[in-house]
Design an enzyme around this catalytic site. Structure first.
Site, PDB file in Angstrom:
ATOM      1  N   GLY A 293       0.810  -1.210   0.000  1.00 46.33           N
ATOM      2  CA  GLY A 293       0.000   0.000   0.000  1.00 46.33           C
ATOM      3  C   GLY A 293       0.845   1.262   0.000  1.00 46.33           C
ATOM      4  O   GLY A 293       2.016   1.239  -0.367  1.00 46.33           O
TER       5      GLY A 293
ATOM      6  N   HIS B 145       4.573   2.278  -8.099  1.00 49.51           N
ATOM      7  CA  HIS B 145       3.636   1.150  -8.161  1.00 49.51           C
ATOM      8  C   HIS B 145       2.810   1.199  -9.445  1.00 49.51           C
ATOM      9  O   HIS B 145       2.560   0.167 -10.075  1.00 49.51           O
ATOM     10  CB  HIS B 145       2.684   1.188  -6.952  1.00 49.51           C
ATOM     11  CG  HIS B 145       3.354   0.984  -5.629  1.00 49.51           C
ATOM     12  ND1 HIS B 145       3.419   1.961  -4.670  1.00 49.51           N
ATOM     13  CD2 HIS B 145       4.005  -0.092  -5.110  1.00 49.51           C
ATOM     14  CE1 HIS B 145       4.056   1.502  -3.612  1.00 49.51           C
ATOM     15  NE2 HIS B 145       4.422   0.259  -3.860  1.00 49.51           N
TER      16      HIS B 145
END
Length: 278
Positions: free
Chosen positions: A31, A37
């Site tokens: 996360g 990402h």
């Protein structure tokens, strides 16, 4: 965008892709998502029919309990960022008991020496913890390909050892304009300190520029001196290592490939980076 908290629902959804003979790409994360990402997800979206991202802060990867407690977590914000990229990404956001069904246990692996130095030397049992959770996630998702950033190059090499039936794909490190490698931890340090931290990459570029002319000993001394000039930074390690075996070197063999690896505390936040040298 579909979000699953239970692996049973995720598996049922992915079985539909398998029935259609769709390829599945997987991006495991903890996360606090950023553009780094997203770059992994973009590659997966291009190369696969179905893309899955896991958002799971793995408790066994933290040697420091305080570090686990303060690790940034915001699932809603992460999902908003994912929506901006594609509404077709499948999100898996489990609790620990969903992953570790038999208790939070770390397996033992033989990494053939890839874990002996750098992160393995300074973070006890770290790679066993990483390999355990990645293997559990891969067993749930059963992807054709899984995508990892080269910022964690040692981790990338080690994960390549654990699953022969999954194509482990390394992706280039994304950086801020000042060269600092994108990391979920970057937002936990001040803007001023982030600018100071840009000297990590400046020193790696110095290493790359001088690798063919200076000795490993001289380069190491110079990098150590340069980092120690800044009160906000504390060098944990700097290593030049064989790119394949990850063994630190003192002399260079022109027939081999090498990387420089570094870990630095910036205002108490630990940042790592690396660069290919030849």
């Amino acid at each position: 965008m579909k979000i699953f908290y239970k692996k049973s629902g995720l598996i049922d959804e992915l079985n539909k892709s398998r029935e259609s003979k769709f390829s599945i790409g997987f991006v495991p994360t903890m996360g606090a998502l950023h553009k780094g990402h997203l770059s992994l997800l973009k590659k997966s979206l291009i190369e696969n029919n179905t893309t899955v991202i896991s958002i799971f802060v793995n408790p066994t990867q933290f040697n420091n309990t305080a570090d686990l407690t303060t690790y940034p977590k915001n699932l809603n914000k992460d999902c908003e960022l994912l929506e901006s990229l594609s509404d077709e990404i499948i999100v898996f956001a489990p609790q620990a008991k969903e992953i570790y069904t038999d208790g939070v246990i770390t397996n033992e692996y033989d990494f053939h020496g890839l874990d002996k130095y750098m992160e393995g030397e300074f973070r006890d049992n770290h790679f066993n913890a990483v390999a355990t959770v990645v293997e559990l996630l891969l067993d749930i998702v059963e992807p054709n390909s899984a995508y990892f950033g080269e910022k964690d190059y040692q981790q990338l090499k080690i994960i390549s050892c654990i699953k022969s039936n999954v194509d482990i794909i390394g992706c280039a490190t994304l950086r801020d304009k000042n060269g600092l490698a994108l990391s979920s931890r970057n937002n936990t340090i001040s803007i001023e300190s982030r600018e100071t931290a840009s000297n990590i990459f400046k020193n790696l570029n110095y290493v790359k520029s001088n690798f063919n002319t200076l000795s490993v000993e001289n380069i190491t001394a110079k990098v150590t001196h340069n980092i120690n000039l800044f009160e906000q930074m504390e060098l944990e390690y700097f290593v030049i290592a064989d790119q394949d075996k990850l063994e630190p070197i003192t002399t260079v063999n022109v027939e081999k490939k090498y990387r420089a690896f570094i870990a630095v505390f910036v205002d108490g936040i630990r940042l790592i980076d690396n660069i290919a040298l030849n």
